[in-house]
Design an enzyme around this catalytic site. Structure first.
Site, PDB file in Angstrom:
ATOM      1  N   ILE A  88      -1.140  -1.072  -3.681  1.00  0.00           N
ATOM      2  CA  ILE A  88      -0.778  -2.273  -2.932  1.00  0.00           C
ATOM      3  C   ILE A  88      -1.229  -3.489  -3.733  1.00  0.00           C
ATOM      4  O   ILE A  88      -2.375  -3.560  -4.198  1.00  0.00           O
ATOM      5  CB  ILE A  88      -1.454  -2.265  -1.542  1.00  0.00           C
ATOM      6  CG1 ILE A  88      -1.023  -1.017  -0.764  1.00  0.00           C
ATOM      7  CG2 ILE A  88      -1.116  -3.541  -0.775  1.00  0.00           C
ATOM      8  CD1 ILE A  88      -1.856  -0.745   0.470  1.00  0.00           C
ATOM      9  N   CYS A  89      -0.332  -4.433  -3.889  1.00  0.00           N
ATOM     10  CA  CYS A  89      -0.629  -5.656  -4.640  1.00  0.00           C
ATOM     11  C   CYS A  89      -1.350  -6.643  -3.731  1.00  0.00           C
ATOM     12  O   CYS A  89      -0.781  -7.166  -2.777  1.00  0.00           O
ATOM     13  CB  CYS A  89       0.672  -6.262  -5.159  1.00  0.00           C
ATOM     14  SG  CYS A  89       0.439  -7.791  -6.083  1.00  0.00           S
TER      15      CYS A  89
END
Length: 178
Positions: A88-89
């Site tokens: 997840i960014c």
């Protein structure tokens, strides 16, 4: 052992001790028994949101250079908010090493993820299901973690927390005599 591994190992042991001594009401976190640099978290006890009643298992994968470099953040349990088993960014993840602050700890990383989970911002690894779909995922999450998760490790990783999570009954409190 490399000096960076020694620093990271000491830091992660201390963070684990701190989390156990000062539990957070919305998550538990445990290092993987086979690798101190891989941590499992379970976000739970969320109220007044589509995730209410859910148990969201994920991982933090710390690099050998931790705390100087950020971890990868991954959600394992389907939530309707994040792609499963994908990085997840976040500004607190390995997608943005330039934003990383070495004073951030496991607790601040999981709380940052939780804050992002409750928002509607988009990033790599996020998805947008409807609130109704997210509620369905919340309702199914515990069963998924206990029975359908291919790793089958949820109960083993969080064994010491199952009573706190409300998944398993604990010893009854003795009745106090007046």
């Amino acid at each position: 052992m490399k000096p960076s591994l020694i620093v990271g190992t000491k830091r992660l042991h201390k963070e684990h001790k701190d989390i156990l001594e000062n539990p957070n009401p919305n998550f538990v976190a445990e290092p993987d028994p086979d690798n101190l640099f891989d941590w499992h978290y379970c976000i739970y006890n969320l109220k007044d949101c589509p995730y209410e009643g859910g148990f969201y298992h994920g991982m933090l994968k710390f690099p050998n250079e931790y705390p100087m470099k950020p971890p990868s953040v991954i959600m394992i349990t389907p939530s309707g908010r994040f792609e499963c088993n994908e990085r997840i960014c976040l500004t607190i993840s390995d997608w943005h090493p330039e934003s990383w602050n070495p004073v951030w700890k496991v607790e601040s990383i999981v709380m940052g993820l939780l804050s992002f989970m409750l928002s509607e911002e988009s990033s790599i690894g996020s998805i947008r299901e409807t609130p109704a779909e997210r509620k369905k995922f919340a309702k199914a999450s515990l069963n998924w973690n206990l029975k359908k998760n291919a790793s089958g490790r949820f109960e083993k990783i969080f064994a010491d927390h199952l009573v706190r999570l409300g998944i398993k009954e604990g010893p009854k409190e003795p009745i106090k005599k007046k």
